[in-house]
Design an enzyme around this catalytic site. Structure first.
Site, short mmCIF file in Angstrom:
data_model
loop_
_atom_site.label_atom_id
_atom_site.label_comp_id
_atom_site.label_asym_id
_atom_site.label_seq_id
_atom_site.Cartn_x
_atom_site.Cartn_y
_atom_site.Cartn_z
N TYR A 1 7.57 27.25 53.59
CA TYR A 1 9.02 26.98 53.63
C TYR A 1 9.82 28.27 53.86
O TYR A 1 10.91 28.22 54.44
CB TYR A 1 9.47 26.20 52.39
CG TYR A 1 9.05 24.75 52.51
CD1 TYR A 1 9.76 23.87 53.33
CD2 TYR A 1 7.91 24.26 51.87
CE1 TYR A 1 9.37 22.56 53.49
CE2 TYR A 1 7.50 22.95 52.03
CZ TYR A 1 8.23 22.10 52.84
OH TYR A 1 7.83 20.80 53.02
N ARG B 1 9.90 28.44 57.51
CA ARG B 1 10.83 27.44 58.07
C ARG B 1 12.27 27.95 57.96
O ARG B 1 13.07 27.77 58.84
CB ARG B 1 10.71 26.08 57.35
CG ARG B 1 9.33 25.41 57.36
CD ARG B 1 9.00 24.77 58.70
NE ARG B 1 8.84 25.70 59.76
CZ ARG B 1 7.81 26.55 59.92
NH1 ARG B 1 6.82 26.57 59.07
NH2 ARG B 1 7.76 27.38 60.94
N GLN C 1 16.92 12.67 58.68
CA GLN C 1 15.63 12.93 58.04
C GLN C 1 15.32 14.42 58.10
O GLN C 1 14.32 14.88 57.57
CB GLN C 1 14.53 12.18 58.78
CG GLN C 1 14.68 10.68 58.72
CD GLN C 1 13.74 9.99 59.70
OE1 GLN C 1 12.58 9.78 59.40
NE2 GLN C 1 14.24 9.66 60.86
N ASN C 2 16.18 15.16 58.79
CA ASN C 2 15.90 16.58 58.98
C ASN C 2 16.23 17.38 57.74
O ASN C 2 17.17 17.06 57.01
CB ASN C 2 16.67 17.12 60.18
CG ASN C 2 16.17 16.50 61.47
OD1 ASN C 2 15.10 15.91 61.48
ND2 ASN C 2 16.94 16.62 62.53
N VAL C 3 15.50 18.46 57.58
CA VAL C 3 15.74 19.35 56.44
C VAL C 3 16.49 20.59 56.91
O VAL C 3 16.82 21.45 56.10
CB VAL C 3 14.41 19.70 55.74
CG1 VAL C 3 13.80 18.45 55.12
CG2 VAL C 3 13.39 20.35 56.68
N ASP C 4 16.75 20.68 58.21
CA ASP C 4 17.54 21.81 58.71
C ASP C 4 19.03 21.56 58.44
O ASP C 4 19.42 20.47 58.00
CB ASP C 4 17.25 22.07 60.21
CG ASP C 4 17.72 20.92 61.11
OD1 ASP C 4 18.88 20.50 61.00
OD2 ASP C 4 16.91 20.47 61.97
N THR D 1 13.80 10.23 66.47
CA THR D 1 12.87 9.89 65.39
C THR D 1 11.92 8.79 65.87
O THR D 1 12.36 7.81 66.47
CB THR D 1 13.58 9.45 64.09
OG1 THR D 1 12.60 8.88 63.20
CG2 THR D 1 14.69 8.44 64.32
N HIS E 1 15.67 13.57 53.31
CA HIS E 1 14.42 14.26 52.94
C HIS E 1 14.63 15.66 52.39
O HIS E 1 13.71 16.47 52.39
CB HIS E 1 13.47 14.29 54.16
CG HIS E 1 13.00 12.93 54.56
ND1 HIS E 1 12.44 12.64 55.78
CD2 HIS E 1 12.99 11.75 53.87
CE1 HIS E 1 12.13 11.35 55.84
NE2 HIS E 1 12.46 10.79 54.70
P1 NAD Z 1 8.68 12.85 64.42
O1 NAD Z 1 8.12 14.21 64.73
O2 NAD Z 1 7.81 11.84 63.86
O3 NAD Z 1 9.31 12.25 65.76
C1 NAD Z 1 10.09 13.02 66.59
C2 NAD Z 1 10.69 12.14 67.67
O4 NAD Z 1 11.55 12.96 68.44
C3 NAD Z 1 9.67 11.52 68.61
O5 NAD Z 1 9.95 10.16 68.79
C4 NAD Z 1 9.87 12.31 69.92
O6 NAD Z 1 9.64 11.52 71.07
C5 NAD Z 1 11.32 12.67 69.81
N1 NAD Z 1 11.73 13.86 70.55
C6 NAD Z 1 11.02 14.96 70.88
N2 NAD Z 1 11.78 15.84 71.56
C7 NAD Z 1 13.02 15.27 71.65
C8 NAD Z 1 14.25 15.69 72.21
N3 NAD Z 1 14.39 16.89 72.81
N4 NAD Z 1 15.31 14.86 72.12
C9 NAD Z 1 15.21 13.64 71.51
N5 NAD Z 1 14.07 13.19 70.96
C10 NAD Z 1 12.99 14.02 71.01
O7 NAD Z 1 9.94 13.16 63.52
P2 NAD Z 1 10.69 12.26 62.45
O8 NAD Z 1 10.67 10.84 62.90
O9 NAD Z 1 11.98 12.94 62.18
O10 NAD Z 1 9.84 12.28 61.11
C11 NAD Z 1 9.11 13.32 60.67
C12 NAD Z 1 9.51 14.01 59.38
O11 NAD Z 1 9.43 15.38 59.75
C13 NAD Z 1 10.90 13.88 58.84
O12 NAD Z 1 10.78 13.45 57.54
C14 NAD Z 1 11.48 15.30 58.79
O13 NAD Z 1 11.94 15.63 57.48
C15 NAD Z 1 10.34 16.21 59.08
N6 NAD Z 1 10.68 17.30 60.05
C16 NAD Z 1 11.93 17.81 60.07
C17 NAD Z 1 12.25 18.80 60.99
C18 NAD Z 1 13.66 19.36 60.98
O14 NAD Z 1 14.31 19.35 59.94
N7 NAD Z 1 14.19 19.82 62.12
C19 NAD Z 1 11.30 19.24 61.90
C20 NAD Z 1 10.00 18.67 61.86
C21 NAD Z 1 9.71 17.69 60.92
#
Ligand code: NAD
Length: 227
Positions: free
Chosen positions: A53, A56, A86-89, A171, A104
């Site tokens: 983390y 991250r 769902q993002n943590v950013d 997502t 999340h």
């Molecule tokens: P996921 O990785 O399961 O799915 C990501 C989705 O984004 C996919 O459907 C993919 O096709 C799509 N994608 C990829 N590039 C894209 C773009 N440029 N524009 C639009 N869509 C795009 O992610 P999720 O469904 O959010 O679930 C995973 C878990 O991962 C969440 O709980 C989250 O907390 C965590 N996570 C968060 C971050 C963050 O905070 N940025 C990063 C990675 C994982």
């Protein structure tokens, strides 16, 4: 004003340089999520989890909101916008969006490992196991790890029930309970999906899938909604 409810996932931040899971074969920045994002991982190897983390947070400090995050802010001029992420950013916060609900957890918060109500907002990027809460226990990331309850889910359900329009961005809809939120919208609510890939959503009427990356997809969405 119409209520525009937006559910975002890792894909909206991909063009800011933060990788998604799916695009990394289920790995999160080269780690198996089970080794870094579960209570068991914290139990077994808190140093690895803390280091993960820290990385991250450092990565996030070098990232900026992209056009998709900024467009969601712009939409507030015409809609009552609520973002469930769902993002943590913190890229929605840095784009100045008003109503953001983190399902999340958040990278820039830490909390006590014995009292989940002791939460600390922080600008510090790196933590060690020497950093303690006011009760003397180690600080852990304020993240909902796999297998943990999602305290914000009831609020998110109530928000979805009120939606006039639902937008789902970046997502795969594979992580529950977040993925189940679509089931709470009113019948016939228009749904817009912005994702270059197929997402895991059952056949519902009124779905428009904009098969683009978030930046281009959000431009198209804005055009459609402004008509
Ligand atoms: P996921 O990785 O399961 O799915 C990501 C989705 O984004 C996919 O459907 C993919 O096709 C799509 N994608 C990829 N590039 C894209 C773009 N440029 N524009 C639009 N869509 C795009 O992610 P999720 O469904 O959010 O679930 C995973 C878990 O991962 C969440 O709980 C989250 O907390 C965590 N996570 C968060 C971050 C963050 O905070 N940025 C990063 C990675 C994982």
């Amino acid at each position: 004003m119409k209520k525009l409810i937006i559910l975002t996932g890792a894909g909206i931040s991909a063009e800011s340089g933060i990788k998604t899971f799916r695009d990394s074969d289920g790995l999160w920045e080269n780690h198996n999520v089970m080794d870094v994002a579960t209570p068991e991982a914290w139990e077994k190897n808190p140093q690895l989890v803390t280091d993960f983390y820290n990385e991250r947070r450092i990565q996030l400090s070098k990232s900026k909101p992209n056009r998709a995050h900024l467009i969601l802010k712009e939409l507030e001029k015409k809609f009552d916008v609520k973002i469930i992420t769902q993002n943590v950013d913190d890229l929605h916060e840095r784009a100045n969006s008003k109503n953001i609900y983190h399902l999340h957890g958040e990278l820039n918060k830490m909390r006590s490992s014995v009292d989940e109500n002791l939460i600390y907002k922080t600008t510090k990027l790196e933590y060690s196991l020497e950093d303690k809460c006011e009760k003397g226990s180690v600080l852990r990331p304020h993240i909902v790890w796999f297998g943990e309850a999602v305290p914000m889910i009831d609020t998110a359900i109530d928000i979805c029930k009120e939606a006039d329009i639902l937008v789902i961005i970046g997502t795969g809809l594979n992580v529950y309970p977040a993925a189940g939120l679509v089931n709470y919208i009113k019948d016939n609510t228009p749904i817009y999906i912005i994702d270059p890939a197929e997402v895991n959503i059952s056949n519902m009427p009124n779905i428009t899938h904009i098969k683009n990356k978030a930046t281009i997809g959000c431009e198209k969405l804005m055009e459609i909604l402004n008509k």
